[in-house]
Design a protein around this motif. Structure first.
Motif, PDB file in Angstrom:
ATOM      1  N   MET A 157       0.854  -1.184   0.000  1.00 50.15           N
ATOM      2  CA  MET A 157       0.000   0.000   0.000  1.00 50.15           C
ATOM      3  C   MET A 157       0.890   1.234   0.000  1.00 50.15           C
ATOM      4  O   MET A 157       1.524   1.559   1.005  1.00 50.15           O
ATOM      5  CB  MET A 157      -0.899   0.020   1.237  1.00 50.15           C
ATOM      6  CG  MET A 157      -1.773   1.259   1.347  1.00 50.15           C
ATOM      7  SD  MET A 157      -3.199   1.179   0.280  1.00 50.15           S
ATOM      8  CE  MET A 157      -4.082  -0.177   1.066  1.00 50.15           C
ATOM      9  N   THR A 159       1.259   4.997   0.271  1.00 48.53           N
ATOM     10  CA  THR A 159       0.409   6.051   0.818  1.00 48.53           C
ATOM     11  C   THR A 159       0.861   7.456   0.443  1.00 48.53           C
ATOM     12  O   THR A 159       0.197   8.428   0.809  1.00 48.53           O
ATOM     13  CB  THR A 159       0.346   5.957   2.359  1.00 48.53           C
ATOM     14  OG1 THR A 159       1.624   6.300   2.908  1.00 48.53           O
ATOM     15  CG2 THR A 159      -0.064   4.559   2.807  1.00 48.53           C
ATOM     16  N   ASN A 176      -3.154   4.503  -2.057  1.00 48.67           N
ATOM     17  CA  ASN A 176      -4.323   5.286  -1.663  1.00 48.67           C
ATOM     18  C   ASN A 176      -4.059   6.779  -1.787  1.00 48.67           C
ATOM     19  O   ASN A 176      -4.862   7.595  -1.340  1.00 48.67           O
ATOM     20  CB  ASN A 176      -4.754   4.932  -0.232  1.00 48.67           C
ATOM     21  CG  ASN A 176      -3.816   5.486   0.829  1.00 48.67           C
ATOM     22  OD1 ASN A 176      -2.662   5.794   0.547  1.00 48.67           O
ATOM     23  ND2 ASN A 176      -4.300   5.596   2.060  1.00 48.67           N
ATOM     24  N   GLY A 344      -4.268   4.344   5.060  1.00 52.56           N
ATOM     25  CA  GLY A 344      -3.674   3.125   4.517  1.00 52.56           C
ATOM     26  C   GLY A 344      -3.684   1.972   5.509  1.00 52.56           C
ATOM     27  O   GLY A 344      -3.994   0.832   5.155  1.00 52.56           O
ATOM     28  N   TYR A 348      -5.932  -1.654   5.319  1.00 49.48           N
ATOM     29  CA  TYR A 348      -5.427  -3.003   5.593  1.00 49.48           C
ATOM     30  C   TYR A 348      -6.303  -3.690   6.649  1.00 49.48           C
ATOM     31  O   TYR A 348      -6.615  -4.883   6.542  1.00 49.48           O
ATOM     32  CB  TYR A 348      -3.987  -2.956   6.086  1.00 49.48           C
ATOM     33  CG  TYR A 348      -2.945  -3.224   5.021  1.00 49.48           C
ATOM     34  CD1 TYR A 348      -2.925  -4.422   4.308  1.00 49.48           C
ATOM     35  CD2 TYR A 348      -1.955  -2.289   4.734  1.00 49.48           C
ATOM     36  CE1 TYR A 348      -1.963  -4.669   3.350  1.00 49.48           C
ATOM     37  CE2 TYR A 348      -0.982  -2.522   3.772  1.00 49.48           C
ATOM     38  CZ  TYR A 348      -0.998  -3.718   3.078  1.00 49.48           C
ATOM     39  OH  TYR A 348      -0.039  -3.964   2.115  1.00 49.48           O
ATOM     40  N   LEU A 367      -8.391  -6.281  -0.406  1.00 53.94           N
ATOM     41  CA  LEU A 367      -8.129  -4.865  -0.677  1.00 53.94           C
ATOM     42  C   LEU A 367      -8.799  -4.441  -1.985  1.00 53.94           C
ATOM     43  O   LEU A 367      -9.407  -3.372  -2.069  1.00 53.94           O
ATOM     44  CB  LEU A 367      -6.619  -4.610  -0.773  1.00 53.94           C
ATOM     45  CG  LEU A 367      -5.829  -4.550   0.528  1.00 53.94           C
ATOM     46  CD1 LEU A 367      -4.332  -4.520   0.238  1.00 53.94           C
ATOM     47  CD2 LEU A 367      -6.235  -3.332   1.357  1.00 53.94           C
TER      48      LEU A 367
END
Length: 409
Positions: A157, A159, A176, A344, A348, A367
């Motif tokens: 992820m 961020t 994200n 983020g 998760y 996700l």
């Protein structure tokens, strides 16, 4: 008699085949590739994700966090870490993933360096056995590090990475953070409509993937909106004197100045531009979206316009919870990077709870199905290519604070 023997033989063959199939190891199931597309999910598919079910996961579940805790992006890395720590505290206090589950974060310093980021990814995966990773801080580092996780089948992820091509690295790579391709054209259009300008100049860092990508988007956006680009100036990461570039830009007298820079250079550019008498609106990329920049640049930041994924005064309950919690825990103001990092970790947590599994592939799949999740950024979904889908905002600095730009209204 022969017919009976033949029938018996066929039955035995059939039973033997079935037994062999049952005892044989399953064929490897190839990793499904999520088909890339620039088209957001149709509204009919954007049903809110149901995270109400109680999951039975137990014990520690460990994610890695690769953050710039030293080097050129250290300031950004600090707020990212703090955003993650706040989310972790809330998730575990609520027993959100499950009554017996505890989420853990292992932080590694990527030193604002792409090779260090790749080493940190490999260490977290091979030595620590993490089931997912957040980071790294810089887009340049992500292009080096994310392929490591993709090869191991570990979800990532990002961020704070906004450069084009991040999620195209592979089907385990998410972000994200709204790409510059979404933020910058929207911002330029809002400013163009408000001020009715026709000409621009562009200043950007030419040795960093983040600032280069921002420049490319600015250039395409200006051209597509039929703005005349009077000149383009460049600088290098770590530069502190921008007087030559800004003097040439001042001579061109553009209606607006577009700047793609990291936070470390952004404040000096604002100060020197205003000192030279450049009064045109300055439109910055996402590197300008930070309260730290405002305190460093001081009065020179007044009138700065930026596109942002987040607004500190957004009245959403999730944002109020985040901002109040951040202020109470760290005695400072959060920025966009902290908000995205916080979100983020929560994404998760939603995926772990929905999948009720800590297997990396199950986390990846969960996700990808998140839809309209309430976050400080707004109702959050992932597109088919694992990019973020939520509304951007345009901000303007007024009286030393970020406020909504008039063009939002």
């Amino acid at each position: 008699m022969r017919r009976s023997l033949l029938a018996l033989f066929l039955v035995l063959v059939f039973l033997s085949a079935c037994a062999g199939a049952a005892g044989a190891p399953p064929e490897p199931d190839p990793t499904p590739i999520i088909i890339p597309t620039r088209t957001p999910m149709p509204d009919s598919l954007l049903e809110p994700t149901d995270s109400t079910a109680i999951c039975g996961l137990e014990g520690p579940i460990t994610l890695g966090a690769v953050v710039s805790l030293s080097g050129s992006a250290e300031r950004v890395g600090l707020t990212i870490r703090q955003g993650m720590e706040l989310a972790l505290e809330e998730i575990n206090a609520q027993h959100y993933i499950g009554p017996q589950a505890e989420l853990q974060l292992l932080f590694e310093d990527d030193e604002s360096d792409k090779d260090a980021a790749a080493r940190a990814f490999r260490q977290l995966i091979e030595e620590q056995g993490v089931v997912g990773i957040l980071g790294p801080t810089l887009s340049t580092s992500s292009f080096q590090a994310a392929p490591v996780a993709q090869a191991f089948g570990i979800p990532v992820m990002s961020t704070s990475n906004t450069a084009a091509g991040i999620t195209e690295i592979g089907s385990y790579i998410f972000r994200n953070s709204l790409p510059d391709a979404d933020l910058i054209p929207n911002t330029i259009n809002a400013v163009r409509e408000e001020y009715e300008f026709e000409t621009v100049a562009i200043l950007y860092g030419d040795d960093d993937l983040f600032t280069e990508a921002g420049f490319a988007v600015m250039q395409r956006a200006a051209e597509s909106q039929e703005l005349q680009i009077l000149g383009v100036e460049r600088f290098a990461t770590g530069d502190t004197d921008f007087s030559e570039q800004l003097t040439r830009i001042q001579a061109l007298a553009p209606d607006a100045l577009l700047v793609s820079a990291n936070q470390e250079e952004a404040a000096a550019i604002l100060i020197q531009a205003r000192a030279l008498g450049i009064a045109a609106p300055i439109v910055g990329g996402s590197g300008f979206s930070s309260p730290t920049l405002l305190s460093t640049a001081g009065p020179a930041a007044e009138g700065l316009i930026v596109g942002s994924a987040w607004f500190i005064s957004n009245p959403l309950p999730e944002n109020i919870t985040f901002v109040d919690g951040y202020r109470a825990k760290f005695d400072s103001e959060p920025d966009q990077f902290a908000a995205q990092a916080y979100t983020g970790v929560w994404l998760y947590a939603h995926a772990l709870r929905n999948a009720c599994s800590d297997h990396p592939r199950d986390i990846r799949d969960a996700l990808g199905t998140l839809r309209l999740v309430p976050t400080p950024l707004g109702k959050f979904s992932f597109t088919r290519e694992r990019n973020p889908l939520h509304p951007p905002v345009v901000l303007m600095v007024k009286d030393g604070e970020f406020t909504l730009f008039r063009g939002n209204e």
